[in-house]
Design a protein around this motif. Structure first.
Motif, PDB file in Angstrom:
ATOM      1  N   LYS A   1      56.010 -23.285 -30.768  1.00  0.00           N
ATOM      2  CA  LYS A   1      55.064 -24.238 -31.352  1.00  0.00           C
ATOM      3  C   LYS A   1      54.126 -24.782 -30.280  1.00  0.00           C
ATOM      4  N   LYS A   2      54.692 -25.095 -29.142  1.00  0.00           N
ATOM      5  CA  LYS A   2      53.882 -25.603 -28.023  1.00  0.00           C
ATOM      6  C   LYS A   2      52.839 -24.572 -27.601  1.00  0.00           C
ATOM      7  N   LEU A   3      53.291 -23.326 -27.517  1.00  0.00           N
ATOM      8  CA  LEU A   3      52.370 -22.261 -27.102  1.00  0.00           C
ATOM      9  C   LEU A   3      51.242 -22.111 -28.121  1.00  0.00           C
ATOM     10  N   GLU A   4      51.633 -22.204 -29.381  1.00  0.00           N
ATOM     11  CA  GLU A   4      50.633 -22.064 -30.437  1.00  0.00           C
ATOM     12  C   GLU A   4      49.653 -23.235 -30.389  1.00  0.00           C
TER      13      GLU A   4
ATOM     14  N   GLN B   1      54.069 -14.554 -22.976  1.00  0.00           N
ATOM     15  CA  GLN B   1      54.986 -13.422 -23.106  1.00  0.00           C
ATOM     16  C   GLN B   1      56.363 -13.880 -23.567  1.00  0.00           C
ATOM     17  N   PHE B   2      56.527 -15.185 -23.724  1.00  0.00           N
ATOM     18  CA  PHE B   2      57.824 -15.727 -24.142  1.00  0.00           C
ATOM     19  C   PHE B   2      58.332 -15.106 -25.457  1.00  0.00           C
ATOM     20  N   PRO B   3      57.497 -14.990 -26.494  1.00  0.00           N
ATOM     21  CA  PRO B   3      58.015 -14.415 -27.744  1.00  0.00           C
ATOM     22  C   PRO B   3      58.441 -12.955 -27.622  1.00  0.00           C
ATOM     23  N   THR B   4      57.998 -12.252 -26.576  1.00  0.00           N
ATOM     24  CA  THR B   4      58.383 -10.848 -26.451  1.00  0.00           C
ATOM     25  C   THR B   4      59.735 -10.684 -25.749  1.00  0.00           C
ATOM     26  N   LEU B   5      60.292 -11.780 -25.280  1.00  0.00           N
ATOM     27  CA  LEU B   5      61.597 -11.694 -24.619  1.00  0.00           C
ATOM     28  C   LEU B   5      62.683 -11.473 -25.669  1.00  0.00           C
TER      29      LEU B   5
ATOM     30  N   GLN C   1      52.124  -7.853 -33.026  1.00  0.00           N
ATOM     31  CA  GLN C   1      52.926  -7.650 -31.817  1.00  0.00           C
ATOM     32  C   GLN C   1      53.829  -8.848 -31.538  1.00  0.00           C
ATOM     33  N   GLY C   2      54.480  -9.288 -32.594  1.00  0.00           N
ATOM     34  CA  GLY C   2      55.462 -10.347 -32.432  1.00  0.00           C
ATOM     35  C   GLY C   2      54.923 -11.754 -32.501  1.00  0.00           C
ATOM     36  N   HIS C   3      53.603 -11.911 -32.528  1.00  0.00           N
ATOM     37  CA  HIS C   3      53.023 -13.251 -32.601  1.00  0.00           C
ATOM     38  C   HIS C   3      52.528 -13.505 -34.012  1.00  0.00           C
ATOM     39  N   PHE C   4      52.724 -14.733 -34.511  1.00  0.00           N
ATOM     40  CA  PHE C   4      52.029 -15.100 -35.739  1.00  0.00           C
ATOM     41  C   PHE C   4      50.649 -15.577 -35.329  1.00  0.00           C
TER      42      PHE C   4
ATOM     43  N   ALA D   1      58.069  -8.111 -32.494  1.00  0.00           N
ATOM     44  CA  ALA D   1      59.149  -8.324 -31.543  1.00  0.00           C
ATOM     45  C   ALA D   1      60.418  -8.535 -32.345  1.00  0.00           C
ATOM     46  N   ASP D   2      61.436  -8.827 -31.619  1.00  0.00           N
ATOM     47  CA  ASP D   2      62.720  -9.141 -32.202  1.00  0.00           C
ATOM     48  C   ASP D   2      62.648 -10.478 -32.904  1.00  0.00           C
ATOM     49  N   HIS D   3      62.828 -10.535 -34.189  1.00  0.00           N
ATOM     50  CA  HIS D   3      62.969 -11.860 -34.800  1.00  0.00           C
ATOM     51  C   HIS D   3      63.722 -11.735 -36.111  1.00  0.00           C
ATOM     52  N   PRO D   4      64.493 -12.756 -36.473  1.00  0.00           N
ATOM     53  CA  PRO D   4      65.226 -12.699 -37.735  1.00  0.00           C
ATOM     54  C   PRO D   4      64.284 -12.996 -38.892  1.00  0.00           C
ATOM     55  N   ALA D   5      64.765 -12.726 -40.102  1.00  0.00           N
ATOM     56  CA  ALA D   5      63.953 -13.018 -41.273  1.00  0.00           C
ATOM     57  C   ALA D   5      63.777 -14.525 -41.391  1.00  0.00           C
TER      58      ALA D   5
END
Lengths: 1213, 229
Positions: free
Chosen positions: A1203-1206, A1178-1182, A721-724, A652-656
């Motif tokens: 973090k909560k989701l994890e 699906q929050f991280p895919t937003l 797919q955007g998730h660690f 997904a979209d994320h910065p370094a």
């Protein structure tokens, strides 16, 4: 009670599949609908199916179609769902998402008979699309382009006809004339009026053509003609210059070519030789392949045989229709012929396959043709064929599917760290017992013994630009072994490494030189063979090393740090020394960032339970930037850099960002974010991995950095797919590991464990479970655990099949007749219902299905299976048309046999025209030979099918139709002791606790009963007021039951506390005896405390924990082959947080296919006290700004939400 | 709440009533009344034990002058009894104290020459009766009559005072065992009867066992008419 619902394994079955170029260009892709999930699959260059994108749509996908605007390079996806809307999607390659292009509302939501969504048809030129309901309504949308070449959709045009049932629709290819759609329809208006049934028996199906007049913008019924009443499917025939146009009507036993103004061309579908005469042949799936010069159809019958259908035509006149036997593969729900020469077969049940075409069936084979069709007095003459081995197709990949999960138990039979999930999957000859373990599957490439116990292993390249590793270096207690990687892996002595000492680190330094760090110094081996040696001062030894490509830091005993850098000439130069307060426990240097000379951060872990970040910049060298205290001594440190991403294939979209991971002595992995500028640490998370301190290694997975953690079991941390994701690997305990890349294995891992060196690769990333498959003979129904010996007893049964002996005899006969030698081990094959991949076996049942018998014939068996050895220790085939339906183990009180097995069977069960049976039985078996085999003690005839059995107070409770009966063990039979006939329909489940009995009725949910010994009576004291069609049940506590119904809901009911108390404190017993409910109901009612629409029929429920020492959650398995969990929240704060997050997600991120999320989760009953974790995840895919917006509303940062989701996910698995 | 018909107020009303009763019951001392099997209440304080219909009436009754007079009289009597009790305990203690200041064990206490066994025994039982503490011991004395009368006989033969008390103690123990045994017997018997009822036997009005016609039995199943009698 509030629950958090999370899908652990997405549905694996496929309802519908389409193929096309969804990302544009030449790549062939497949879009599959798995009920509530839409997946994009792509066969990679090795012919392996890869899931590129998987989206939960919170709705039911009922149909899929693809279309392409004329002249475009890209296919669009049209989705017919239960949302009352038509949705057109486009795959966005850059962001790896489906973009919703259009969403047009036309009706109510839900799967209703007159709301369109069930059928989709596309004009082959992509100008219009028809969406139809099962009955009455059909809507046509005109698709076009605007000036900016964007897809436009018109308002709908109606093609309704009331009182008609629609069986199939398709587009008719008529070139660029007005688009035409064809439909098989049945008018029931007369049948509805005629009470004698005469009109109903004379009702006739019609093939109707609907024409869309693009000029008038109007749809009209153009042509209608009678077709066979067995017609079930339409297939478009190419037209407009490519072919004769028209449609193929697939009917029972026939394929008919039809077109307006064209006589019917009819050919019979060849029949299998062994098919009973009463059975017809139906086509269930079809695929068309069109090339410039030719086209053909592949039609698959309900028995799995594929036929190639070709049309001989002279312009618009079809002269001959030929049906030629092509091959046999398991029955599919959809077939996709890819232009790249593959056939994707989405199986109805069991694993899906990808086949490659070896030939296109040009060889001679059994063929039926319209030209040779013979009609005699008895009707059309059939053509027979015998299925043979695959000739035109070759299977190159399989996608695992659990569909349908019939039963499931979470048990730890193998005494592993986590429980295993035992699932009964599949149907008929493709059924299996699958043992699922949480974790990624690995495939072991090589294992080789070493001369001693190695302590560490590294791999090094000779040059930075090399693709593959050159050496594997293994360190022992007092020596170092160097192996060179080539065609083979062999020991070398000319590498320049010092082999008389153990090594602490081996790596590539600079561009082309190697470095070996040993306790007494650093050995720098230049490319030309020159060796520079740096020795430690005095008697101090090196204890820890951290290095990247250009920097090396060593820690000497006593706590001194020495920092080296590679200078311009490739020399290793000492830069700085720094004395720490005590000994160093571990250290690591961050990798050199892209385009930089050095990394800025050094992490040092000390025995005083702290981790310090030190600067390596020349300006403030060895300055402490930040300190983090941890709960115990850090033993291993690793910087993991996550590169910036703007979506794309896999992310997904994320910065370094830079993460510092620490393995603590207590077995906890501690993970924190390092600020890339200041070195400040923030957002720390920890997770318990195992009983040993995790050792951390950086490896490459799918071209990206990932982390391997070796605790008591190995774990892999990677981005998917955007998730660690941090997932365990299903492998044994490893000591030390390094990434490995060679000719044969591009992305592997080399590891040491015990005295062995192991090379393995990690497979199927992103999956939660890996599975072990044990084939079964018939559709598995239920299973129980034999508790003493930990054996599984499974009952299997199928309708309309021959018993094993008859099958075997028939097969032999057939082989003798055809002159083929039977090389397969018949007995083994019989045992296991078709060994997979058994090439010697000419016709495995797994592949070809069982020969069909009359529908009132049943086969069934009882199997005792040892899961440890995957071997069947006993298999009893039931005789005389009996089939087993229920099973339980029972210990009768004061009887000498110990644990016995009770099996409920039915003889001669029929469902049509009316449910009837010859007799029902309860068999009692004794376990012999340590439970490995069974002996029938006796069987007792009962008047109905015993669908539920359960032990109760040293006796056997049986649910026989609407009767709950208590049996005791007699000498010759079971003795009826007590019964209650007041249940409404059919008892399907019985669970007991103390003197309470929880009975599940097939239509009327739960009934709570009590047995009174002093009166020898069973009383129903409470029931549910909602009519639930129960499919699964589980006893949660004294007053609470969990159940699942066949409409896809999971619910919990509880007896109110005061009622429960009153029932228990009823000393005279008069109350329970005389209290009466209203309208034949029980006097008390249970309350629904939890309700959730899963969207898939759950067939099994169990309360279990999937993590060691974790809390229990309710695990369920569904018909579509998915697994999910419901976890009870322990704090009110969490409930508040997640319900708000869910609320915001509902608003900001509505489901893809247009179904309202709340409406979907409340499809049958309003959702109650369950938070949808799948939506929250699906929050991280937003997009980032949306994430921030939601986070602000929740007074948190996006990081905290992640973090909560994890955290909550880690509580479940 | 019932969904069949619109009469849901019934249970609510019942609940409310129960709740109120609960609150009222809290205000009345639980030992001062008894709930009868017919749902009415009997006042245990008033000497006539009047029967009262409901808890509300009872609470009203408790506030009445007659009840309060009776209550104070009862309290007075109780107080007197307690005083008497203390007096006698003191007396008993002084006997023991004279005998042996350390007063370790009973047997030692009874060994002393000036100890009068009968009066000691009498005092003890009087104390027990007065303190109303051990109904079990009471009943034991009643049931264990035989043993008690037998023990003096053995005394006479052995002519040892020590053995009088010594034997009286095991006798008490024995009787306790017997009670327990009887109790166990009762339990066991009940259990066995339950087993038969659970197995489908029923009893007629004469206490005879007969087989329930809806229940199946094994051919060699035990007959409770034989087993239990």
């Amino acid at each position: 009670m509030y629950l958090y619902s999370l899908t652990l394994q997405r549905p694996t079955g496929i309802i519908s599949a389409i193929n096309g170029n969804f990302s544009g260009g030449k790549t062939q892709e497949i879009v599959v609908a798995r009920g509530k999930v839409l997946d994009l699959l792509r066969p990679d260059e090795n012919g392996k199916i890869q899931t590129v994108l998987s989206v939960e749509i919170f709705g039911v996908i009922r149909s899929l179609a693809q279309f392409r605007l004329t002249g475009a390079q890209k296919d669009y996806i049209v989705v017919g769902s239960d949302s009352g809307r038509i949705v057109i999607l486009e795959y966005n390659k850059e962001k790896n998402v489906f973009d919703k292009i259009h969403q047009e509302t036309f009706g109510k939501s839900g799967c209703r008979r007159i709301v369109p969504g069930q059928y989709l048809a596309i004009d082959p030129k992509g100008r219009a699309c028809m969406i139809g309901a099962c009955e009455k309504q059909k809507l046509v949308y005109v698709l076009n382009r605007d000036t900016a070449a964007r897809l436009t959709i018109s308002s709908p045009l109606e093609a309704h006809k009331s009182h008609t049932i629609v069986y199939s629709i398709c587009g008719v290819d008529c070139g660029f004339d007005n688009p035409i759609f064809a439909a098989i329809e049945l008018d029931y208006s007369e049948a509805d009026q005629d009470s004698t049934g005469l009109a109903a028996s004379e009702a006739q199906k019609h093939l109707t053509f609907y024409e869309l007049d693009l000029g008038l913008n109007h749809v009209s019924r153009k042509w209608s003609e009678q077709v066979d009443n067995g017609a079930n499917m339409l297939v478009t025939v190419p037209g407009g210059g490519d072919g004769p146009s028209g449609v193929l009507v697939c009917a029972e036993n026939f394929v008919i070519y039809k077109n307006q103004g064209h006589p019917d061309v009819r050919a019979v579908i060849p029949r299998r030789v062994d098919l009973p005469a009463e059975r017809g042949v139906l086509i269930v799936s079809a695929a068309m392949h069109k090339q410039k010069s030719m086209f053909f159809f592949l039609l698959q019958t309900e028995y799995g045989d594929i036929f190639k259908v070709t049309l001989e035509h002279d312009n618009d006149r079809v002269t001959e229709l030929k049906i030629k036997y092509f091959d046999t593969i398991p029955v599919t729900s959809s077939m996709c012929v890819l232009k790249s020469g593959f056939l994707f077969a989405a199986s109805e049940f069991g694993n899906h396959s990808l086949y490659q075409f070896k030939a296109i069936g040009d060889d001679d084979d059994i063929e039926s043709s319209s030209a040779t069709l013979m009609e005699t007095e008895e009707g059309f003459q059939p053509v027979f064929f015998q299925p043979r081995r695959l000739k035109n197709l070759v299977r190159i990949d399989q996608v695992e599917s659990l569909m349908p999960i019939m039963d499931m138990k979470v048990l730890n039979l193998f005494e592993e760290e986590t429980s295993q999930i035992f699932t009964l999957c599949g149907r008929g000859p493709r059924s299996s017992l699958r043992i699922l373990r949480p974790g990624l599957a690995i495939s072991e490439m090589a294992v080789s013994e070493l001369p001693g116990v190695p302590s560490a292993v590294w791999t090094v390249k000779k040059n930075i630009n090399d693709e593959f590793d050159a050496y594997i270096v293994v360190s022992f207690a007092n020596a170092t072994l160097v192996l060179s990687i080539g065609e083979t892996v062999e020991e070398v002595n000319d590498s320049g490494f010092l082999d008389t000492t153990p090594s602490l680190a081996v790596s590539l330094i600079g561009d082309d030189s190697l470095m070996q760090v040993h306790p007494n110094g650093i050995r720098h081996i230049r490319e030309d063979g020159r060796i520079n040696e740096w020795r430690t001062p005095g008697k101090r030894t090196i204890v820890k090393v951290g290095s990247n490509r250009l920097q090396v830091v060593i820690a000497l005993s006593g706590g001194e740090l020495i920092y080296f850098e590679v200078d311009m000439t490739g020399q290793l130069m000492e830069v700085e020394k720094h004395e720490m307060s005590g000994d160093i426990a571990c250290l690591d240097i961050a990798p050199v960032p892209e385009g930089r000379q050095r990394s800025r951060f050094l992490a040092v872990g000390s025995y005083d339970n702290t981790i310090r970040i030190l600067s390596l910049d020349p300006d403030d060298c060895m300055q402490i930037l930040s300190v983090q205290s941890v709960s115990s001594t850090p033993e291993s440190l690793l910087f993991l850099e996550v590169q910036a991403s703007i979506g794309g294939e896999d992310g997904a979209d994320h910065p370094a960002s830079l993460f510092l991971n620490a393995g603590l002595r207590t077995g906890v992995l501690f993970r924190t974010v390092v600020d890339m500028v200041t070195g400040q640490l923030s957002d720390s998370r920890s997770r318990f991995l195992g009983l040993r301190a995790p050792k951390l290694f950086s490896i490459i997975v799918r071209g990206k950095r990932a982390m391997l953690c070796l605790s008591s079991r190995p774990w892999l941390g990677y981005i998917h797919q955007g998730h660690f994701l941090l997932t365990p690997l299903s492998y044994e305990t490893l000591e030390y590991a390094a990434s490995f890349s060679s000719d044969q294995c591009a992305e592997g891992v080399v590891a040491v464990a015990g005295e062995a060196l192991r090379v393995f690769t990690i497979e199927r990333l992103g999956e939660t479970f890996n599975e072990t498959v044990i084939p079964l003979r018939y559709t598995p129904r239920k299973f129980v655990l034999q508790p003493k010996r930990k054996l599984l007893v499974i009952i299997e049964g199928d309708q309309g099949a021959f018993p094993a002996e008859e099958r075997e005899a028939a097969k032999k006969e057939c082989f003798e007749a055809s002159g083929m030698g039977e090389n397969g081990n018949g007995n083994m094959e019989m045992e296991n219902g078709g060994e997979d991949e058994d090439r010697d076996d000419p016709l495995s049942d797994e592949h070809y299905g069982y020969p069909k018998a009359e529908s009132d014939r049943w086969v069934s068996c009882i199997r005792v299976l040892d899961p440890k050895t995957s071997s069947t220790t006993c298999l009893l085939e039931l005789q005389d048309n009996e089939a087993a339906f229920s099973i339980c183990t029972v210990n009768f009180h004061d009887k000498e046999y110990g644990t016995l097995l009770a099996v409920g069977t039915a003889k001669g069960l029929q469902f049509f025209p009316k449910r009837s049976l010859t007799a029902g039985f309860i068999h009692i078996y004794r376990f012999l030979e340590d439970g490995k085999s069974l002996e029938l003690l006796h069987k007792t005839q009962v008047e109905g099918v015993p669908l539920a059995l359960c032990q109760f107070q040293g006796r056997l409770l049986a649910g026989i139709g609407p009767v709950l009966r208590l049996y005791d063990l007699g000498k010759k039979r079971l003795l009826r002791k007590c019964e209650n006939k007041l249940f409404p329909n059919t008892i399907v489940s019985i669970q007991t606790y103390r003197d309470r009995i929880f009975v599940g009725d097939i239509q009327e949910s739960f009934h709570y009963c009590k047995y009174r010994r002093d009166e020898n009576q069973l009383y129903i004291f409470a029931d549910d007021c909602v009519p639930r069609w129960l499919t699964a049940s589980y006893h949660v506590d004294f007053d609470t039951m969990a159940g699942a119904d066949k409409f896809g809901n999971i619910y919990f009911v509880r007896l109110p506390q005061d009622v429960s108390d009153e029932i228990e404190e009823d000393p005279t017993g008069g109350r329970i005896k005389w209290e009466q409910g209203k309208l034949n109901g029980a006097p008390n009612k249970v309350e629904e405390i939890v309700q959730f629409h899963v969207g898939d029929v759950a067939t099994c429920l169990q309360k279990a924990s999937l993590i060691p020492g974790g809390g229990e959650c309710m695990i369920y398995g569904t018909v579509m082959g998915s697994l999910g969990a419901l976890l009870a929240f322990t704090s009110r704060d969490d409930v508040d947080f997640f319900s708000h997050l869910e609320m915001h997600m509902r608003q900001e991120h509505p489901p893809l296919c247009g179904r309202d999320h709340m409406g979907y989760r409340s499809a049958y009953f309003p959702v109650k006290d369950v938070i949808d974790g799948d939506l929250c995840e699906q929050f991280p895919t937003l997009p980032l700004d949306l994430q921030r917006k939601i986070a602000d509303e929740l007074d948190r940062t996006p990081g905290e939400i992640l973090k909560k989701l994890e955290e909550i996910r880690n509580k479940i698995i | 709440m019932s969904v069949f018909g619109g009469d849901s107020w019934g249970r609510v009303a019942q609940h409310r009533k129960r709740r109120l009763e609960f609150l009222v019951a809290e205000s009345v001392d639980a030992s001062s009344y008894k709930k009868l099997s017919n749902g009415k209440y009997a006042c245990l304080v008033c000497p006539q034990n009047p029967v009262i219909d409901s808890l509300f009436m009872l609470s009203a009754h408790c506030k009445g002058s007659r009840h309060r007079t009776a209550e104070s009289r009862l309290n007075e009597r109780e107080f007197d009894r307690q005083e008497e009790l203390n007096k006698r305990i003191f007396l008993l203690g002084s006997i023991g104290g004279n005998a042996n200041p350390n007063s370790a064990t009973c047997s030692k206490k009874f060994k002393s020459p000036d100890y009068k066994p009968v009066s000691g025994e009498a005092l003890k039982s009087a104390w027990e009766i007065l303190s109303n503490k051990a109904p079990m011991q009471d009943s034991r004395n009643k049931t264990g009559d035989k043993e008690l009368s037998a023990s003096p006989a053995t005394d006479r033969t052995t002519n040892c005072q020590l053995s009088v008390v010594g034997s009286s103690f095991p006798a008490a123990e024995a009787s306790e065992e017997e009670v327990a045994k009887r109790f166990m017997d009762y339990r066991e018997r009940r259990e066995r009867e339950l087993k038969f009822t659970a197995a489908g036997w029923k009893r007629n009005c004469h206490g005879k066992w007969y087989k329930d016609e809806n229940v199946e039995f094994d051919s060699d199943e035990a007959d409770p008419n034989v087993c239990l009698f």
